[in-house]
Each structure stands twice: as C-alpha cells, then as structure tokens.
Design a protein around this motif. Sequence first.
Motif, PDB file in Angstrom:
ATOM      1  N   ALA A  22       0.843  -1.199   0.000  1.00  0.00           N
ATOM      2  CA  ALA A  22       0.000   0.000   0.000  1.00  0.00           C
ATOM      3  C   ALA A  22       0.876   1.245   0.000  1.00  0.00           C
ATOM      4  O   ALA A  22       1.836   1.349   0.770  1.00  0.00           O
ATOM      5  CB  ALA A  22      -0.911  -0.002   1.225  1.00  0.00           C
ATOM      6  N   SER A  31       3.358  -2.839   3.917  1.00  0.00           N
ATOM      7  CA  SER A  31       3.492  -4.065   3.129  1.00  0.00           C
ATOM      8  C   SER A  31       3.628  -5.238   4.086  1.00  0.00           C
ATOM      9  O   SER A  31       4.216  -5.115   5.169  1.00  0.00           O
ATOM     10  CB  SER A  31       4.696  -4.004   2.171  1.00  0.00           C
ATOM     11  N   ALA A 224       1.508  -2.443  -7.122  1.00  0.00           N
ATOM     12  CA  ALA A 224       1.453  -1.107  -6.526  1.00  0.00           C
ATOM     13  C   ALA A 224       2.157  -0.082  -7.414  1.00  0.00           C
ATOM     14  O   ALA A 224       1.703   1.063  -7.545  1.00  0.00           O
ATOM     15  CB  ALA A 224       2.070  -1.124  -5.132  1.00  0.00           C
ATOM     16  N   GLN A 228       0.452   3.175  -8.898  1.00  0.00           N
ATOM     17  CA  GLN A 228       1.014   4.508  -8.666  1.00  0.00           C
ATOM     18  C   GLN A 228       1.219   5.259  -9.981  1.00  0.00           C
ATOM     19  O   GLN A 228       1.022   6.471 -10.055  1.00  0.00           O
ATOM     20  CB  GLN A 228       2.353   4.394  -7.920  1.00  0.00           C
ATOM     21  N   ILE A 290      -5.669  -4.213  -7.849  1.00  0.00           N
ATOM     22  CA  ILE A 290      -4.951  -2.933  -7.786  1.00  0.00           C
ATOM     23  C   ILE A 290      -6.027  -1.881  -7.560  1.00  0.00           C
ATOM     24  O   ILE A 290      -6.871  -1.649  -8.432  1.00  0.00           O
ATOM     25  CB  ILE A 290      -4.178  -2.602  -9.071  1.00  0.00           C
ATOM     26  N   ILE A 300      -3.483   0.604  -3.275  1.00  0.00           N
ATOM     27  CA  ILE A 300      -3.422  -0.614  -2.464  1.00  0.00           C
ATOM     28  C   ILE A 300      -3.507  -1.813  -3.400  1.00  0.00           C
ATOM     29  O   ILE A 300      -4.442  -1.924  -4.199  1.00  0.00           O
ATOM     30  CB  ILE A 300      -4.575  -0.675  -1.444  1.00  0.00           C
ATOM     31  N   SER A 301      -2.532  -2.688  -3.307  1.00  0.00           N
ATOM     32  CA  SER A 301      -2.542  -3.891  -4.146  1.00  0.00           C
ATOM     33  C   SER A 301      -2.563  -5.125  -3.265  1.00  0.00           C
ATOM     34  O   SER A 301      -1.953  -5.159  -2.189  1.00  0.00           O
ATOM     35  CB  SER A 301      -1.321  -3.922  -5.070  1.00  0.00           C
TER      36      SER A 301
END
Length: 327
Positions: A22, A31, A224, A228, A290, A300-301
């Motif tokens: 995250a 994480s 992530a 991003q 994702i 957040i993944s």
Amino acid sequence: MDNKELHSYIAEHQDNICGIAAMKNGEMAYSDYWHGFKPSDTVHVMSVTKSVVSLLIGIAIDQGLISDVRQHVLDFFPEYNIKRGEKTIQQVTLEHLLTMTAPYKYRSEPWTKVCSSDDWTKAALDLLGGKAGLTGSFKYSTLGIHILTGILAKVSGMKTVDFANRFLFGPLGISPFHQFEAESAQEHKAFTISKEPKKNIWFTDPLGVGAAGFGLCLSAGDMAKIGQLCLNKGVCNGTSVVSSEWIAKSTKPRIKCDEHFANMQYGYLWWTPDPDRSAYAALGNSGNVIYINPQNNTVISVSATFKPSIYDRVPFIQEFIEPMLNQ
C-alpha cells in the motif's frame, strides 16, 4: 488495528492473501506477506491482466501505432477471411473490446477451442460478430479480448512481453518478464490453480502473443507500482510512460453493469467498484486487486493465490486498509 493485529486477521479471515503493498502520497506505507511469500514472489493475478493490457493499448496509441479506439478491429487483420453472411464483425472497434460490449457468437466461452488452437487471435476473431449486431450490451469476455494483444503484436512487430518490458515494466523499475506457454491442458490448469510462488512470466499462445484476459504473474509490490503510475496520471520518475489523457479515458466509467457484477461500472478494462467514490480498480479472480483512490492519494494492491468466488476484497480494502493509511 495495528500491523500485527491486521496480519493475524488476514491469516484467519482472508486466507488466500499472500501479499499486500500500500502506497500513500507516493511512498510505501504498508506491506506484509503470508504463506511464505517474499516481496519478489509473483502470483497469477488473473483478470488484473486486462487492466495492464489497457495501459499497453494506451501506450500504442501514444506512439501512433494505433490511431484511436474507434478503429475497426479488422483494419488490423486485412488477411482475415470473413465468413459468408457475417457483417457484424466488420463494425466492431477496439472500443467495443475495451468496454466489453463486443458481440460474440457463443453462450459460454469456448476455452478448449481457443486454447488448443495454434493462433488464439484468429480463434478469437472467429468468435466475434453474430446476427444480433452491435447491441451495446455488456458481455464480459476473457478469451475474446485476446484480439487486443494480437493487435499489439501486429502494430509493434514485438512479442507481448517484449513490448511490455520495454515500454511499461522497464520504466517502472519492474524486472523483465518472460513468456510461458503451456504444453498441455494439464499444464494450463496447473498454472491457473497452483498456490506456489511464480516468477515474472506471462502466459502466451503458441505465437508468443500474451493472453490479454488472464495469464500475467505479478507481485503485490509491482502491482502497486502500476497503480502509482495511474495515480500519477501516467508519469513515473518525471517521465511520461502513458499519456494522462489515456489514464483519464480508460478509467472513466462507461458501462453500468448489473447485479451479476455487483452493479459496478466499467471503463476500458478498468472497474469503478463504488459510484460514490472516485476510486477505480483492476480486479482479478481469487481477489487480486490494484485499488487506486485519487481522493486519498492511495494505491493498495493485493496478491492472492487461487481461490474461486472471492467477492469481498474491495470492501475489505476499504474497511481495513484505507483507514489505516489515513490515520
């Protein structure tokens, strides 16, 4: 709930999760990993693959390899032999494929027919069209959109993994991917349901065209990074990887789905899980996610091993992970 409590809760209540990464305000904020998985381990992220393919289509458009989403699919396959009486296929555009409004001549997806063929793109084209014409109806397809990676191969002259490595994964600092082809139906099934960590691989057809609807193996950390990139409107480390215009277009809700898809909305291979939030997501079977929330500047993944019928992963993220990042 602190990190230790969350770790225990996930182990008990979300038992197929193997990694969470995250990010908040561009920095890794949380994480954690389960079941012996390490940060570099990947899993088959299922339909999260579709959203990555959407990014690759955007990159191809940015490069001028594709003019725009209104191009007809058959523009890219002039050699394709149209079946007698078939007119609908000639009207299908990339946008129909991207929004899952393309018409197909099947009731359920013919996995054996397509995945046992020598050319999955041609096999998918053979499914496209039908007497009903272009209805605009949402028809979720995993096999049909293989046409998109077939188009990428056509316009770039590159294998899917090579195009992705050069123009997406490489710029994001993600280790190179390699193609993987199953030699039998048993190997294909094992790839799908195995709970063992995988490498950086992308499942491909015999021609080296990556499966567009599934088949990509990613770690939580790499997902992530992809999220991003989207949150940053296509920019990574000051360099534009994919245009902000494409990020906006592809994540814009375009189709309202029914209760079978939890009344979510759909863009260009991206989901909008909640109409009351600005968040959008890549969603894959087994609860691979994702999740991108521009309002809170968070990504957040979640990576997860095979477990069918996981439908609560986005609510779980919104209830447990997002509040922790916003403290």
